[in-house]
Design an enzyme around this catalytic site. Structure first.
Site, mmCIF file in Angstrom:
data_model
loop_
_atom_site.group_PDB
_atom_site.id
_atom_site.type_symbol
_atom_site.label_atom_id
_atom_site.label_comp_id
_atom_site.label_asym_id
_atom_site.label_seq_id
_atom_site.Cartn_x
_atom_site.Cartn_y
_atom_site.Cartn_z
ATOM 1 N N ASP A 94 1.786 -2.630 40.964
ATOM 2 C CA ASP A 94 1.503 -2.906 39.558
ATOM 3 C C ASP A 94 -0.022 -2.825 39.402
ATOM 4 O OD1 ASP A 94 1.072 -3.924 37.051
ATOM 5 O OD2 ASP A 94 2.235 -5.765 37.332
ATOM 6 N N LYS A 128 -6.048 -3.540 29.564
ATOM 7 C CA LYS A 128 -7.266 -4.295 29.891
ATOM 8 C C LYS A 128 -8.474 -3.376 30.050
ATOM 9 C CE LYS A 128 -3.959 -7.200 30.755
ATOM 10 N NZ LYS A 128 -3.680 -8.601 30.642
ATOM 11 N N TRP A 164 2.595 -12.635 38.313
ATOM 12 C CA TRP A 164 2.637 -12.585 36.843
ATOM 13 C C TRP A 164 4.081 -12.923 36.428
ATOM 14 C CZ3 TRP A 164 4.159 -7.889 33.697
ATOM 15 C CH2 TRP A 164 3.892 -8.070 32.336
#
Ligand code: KET
Length: 460
Positions: A269, A305, A188
């Site tokens: 993460d 999310k 990312w």
């Protein structure tokens, strides 16, 4: 359990006063300091200042234009496009089949409860809402996990995944100065920005193999072994972004072996818990396996999310360590880092998560909605694959799309091919060839397949 030496053994409990010591340090480091961090230049420099003002209207004339963000900038470009055909597959944000943003029913119910309770808007403590911190650690590890039972975890509510990563990075910069963080190639994009801005050195480990469109497991292990002992390895807990390729359980165990041998620290993460498999528990498998070995870990969590709380900025920084006493010291220092950055976190999202995770009925409902979202993405993944196979007569193997998991598909399209997707087909996506399947509907799969085939074969 036998006492394991901790990488954080030298950390002391933070004192009440959070700023004096470091402020003093910073002042003494400032060459032109007059006792004020933002002091104007000394008098003898004022003429230079006046001239500058005379020739340039602004003191900020040297500020250059920053490039658009590679992910959030895509949404800005999408908004400016007036075509009816436009499709936003840039940012990883879940849309309904009608391509509308989605507020989970369970979130609406939690908010209704909150309104009825009429809770106040007073400041939260620096570490955040206690009920949220408890719920988030339990969601990550399972409520019965020995790490929780033994109090070996420091949890601080963060500003979603990004803010939680940033707080962990600030902690690394202060307490493990100079220690390098290894990040996957690719990763990312914001990981690099976060580490750079926190002043934490980083390098990359191999992760994606374009030849197999799969995991370069040998390369990954070799790079972790080559890194200086005691490095930090940033890992995606599940649903690796952007590749959609995760290690298998056996591979996770071998990764953990190497990390332990090298005395590295794993830094997870966890931004997609529930979105890889549809199961919140299964998607925490990597973190739980590492924790079960008694390893010290950093874990940044996000609820953007899986609860669709993108704009509420709710997440957490967790540090798992070797003793409850050390966990307290670490937590005190995380608070000390948070206080001058943003003081204390926002309450609304924390209350939603605490209500949903803390109530068995709402929690079950969340799990069902989570499966629904993950299921819809799997459906469009299949439909896109079917359309590509039906339309592409060349016999190219598109099955990698089905092997990838999570919100994204890493199409393998180059930068110029990705640009063609946008410029010719109005399909907005990141320039690394990533498309967010969460922003795709079944109805648009045929159109997207046409765009991909045209870009793949007709653009170099
Ligand atoms: N980690 C990963 C791996 C990640 O993909 C994101 C967000 C985050 C953390 C942070 O999300 P937050 O909303 O701060 O909790 N990714 C999507 C959005 C973004 O880039 O900000 C994306 O990749 O589209």
């Amino acid at each position: 359990m036998a006492a394991v030496p901790s990488s954080f053994a030298t950390i002391s409990q933070a004192a009440d006063s959070t700023t004096t010591k470091f402020c003093g340090l910073r002042k003494s480091l400032l060459p032109t300091s007059t006792g004020n961090c933002f002091a104007l230049p000394k008098i003898k420099d004022r003429s230079r200042l006046n001239m500058a003002v005379a020739t340039d209207a602004s003191r900020f004339h040297a500020v250059p234009m920053a490039p658009p963000d590679p992910i959030l900038g895509v949404s800005e470009a999408f908004r400016a496009d007036t075509s009816d055909l436009k499709l936003n597959l840039g940012v990883g944000a879940y849309r309904t089949e009608d391509l509308q943003p989605y507020v989970l029913n369970v979130v609406k119910k939690a908010e209704k409860l909150m309104l009825e309770k009429g809770e106040n808007k007073e400041y939260l403590p620096i570490e955040g809402l206690a009920a949220f911190n408890k719920a988030t650690a339990e969601l990550l590890l399972g409520a019965d996990n020995p790490v929780i039972k033994e109090g070996r975890i420091a949890t601080v509510q963060g500003l979603s995944g990004t803010g939680s990563l940033r707080l962990a990075a600030a902690f690394i910069q202060r307490y493990l100065p100079g220690v390098k963080v290894l990040i996957s190639s690719p990763t990312w994009g914001n990981h690099k920005n976060i580490l750079n801005d926190a002043g934490v050195p980083w390098s990359e480990y191999r992760y994606f193999d374009p030849k197999t469109v799969g995991l370069d497991f040998d390369g990954m292990l070799a790079d972790m072994k080559d890194a200086p002992n005691g490095s930090i390895i940033l890992l995606h807990g599940c649903a690796h972004n952007p590749t959609g390729i995760d290690p298998t359980t056996e591979q996770w165990d071998i990764i953990a072996d190497v990390i332990q041998e090298k005395e590295h620290i794993a830094f997870f993460d966890v931004a997609y818990q529930g979105f890889a498999s549809g199961s919140l528990d299964e998607d925490a498998n990597s973190v739980r396996r590492f924790a079960a070995r008694g390893m010290e870990l950093f874990v940044a969590q996000s609820y953007s999310k899986n609860l669709g709380l993108y704009a509420e900025r709710i997440g957490a920084t967790n540090v798992i360590t070797t003793s409850p006493e050390l966990a307290l010291r670490i937590k005190s220092q995380l608070k000390r880092l948070a206080r001058p950055m943003y003081s204390n976190p926002p309450v609304h999202g924390a209350r939603i998560v605490a209500n949903v995770v803390g109530d068995p009925a709402l929690f079950d409902e969340w799990r069902a909605e989570m499966q629904l979202m993950a299921g819809r993405i799997k459906q469009v993944r299949q439909k896109l694959y079917d359309e590509l196979v039906a339309k592409d007569k060349s016999g190219k193997d598109w099955s990698f799309i089905l092997k990838q998991i999570g919100m994204f598909s890493f199409t393998g399209l180059s930068q110029s091919q990705s640009e063609n997707m946008t410029n010719k087909w109005h399909v907005y996506m990141t320039k690394d060839g990533r498309i967010s399947l969460a922003g795709l509907s079944s109805a648009k799969c045929g159109y997207l397949a046409d765009a991909i085939i045209d870009s793949y074969y007709n653009v170099q």
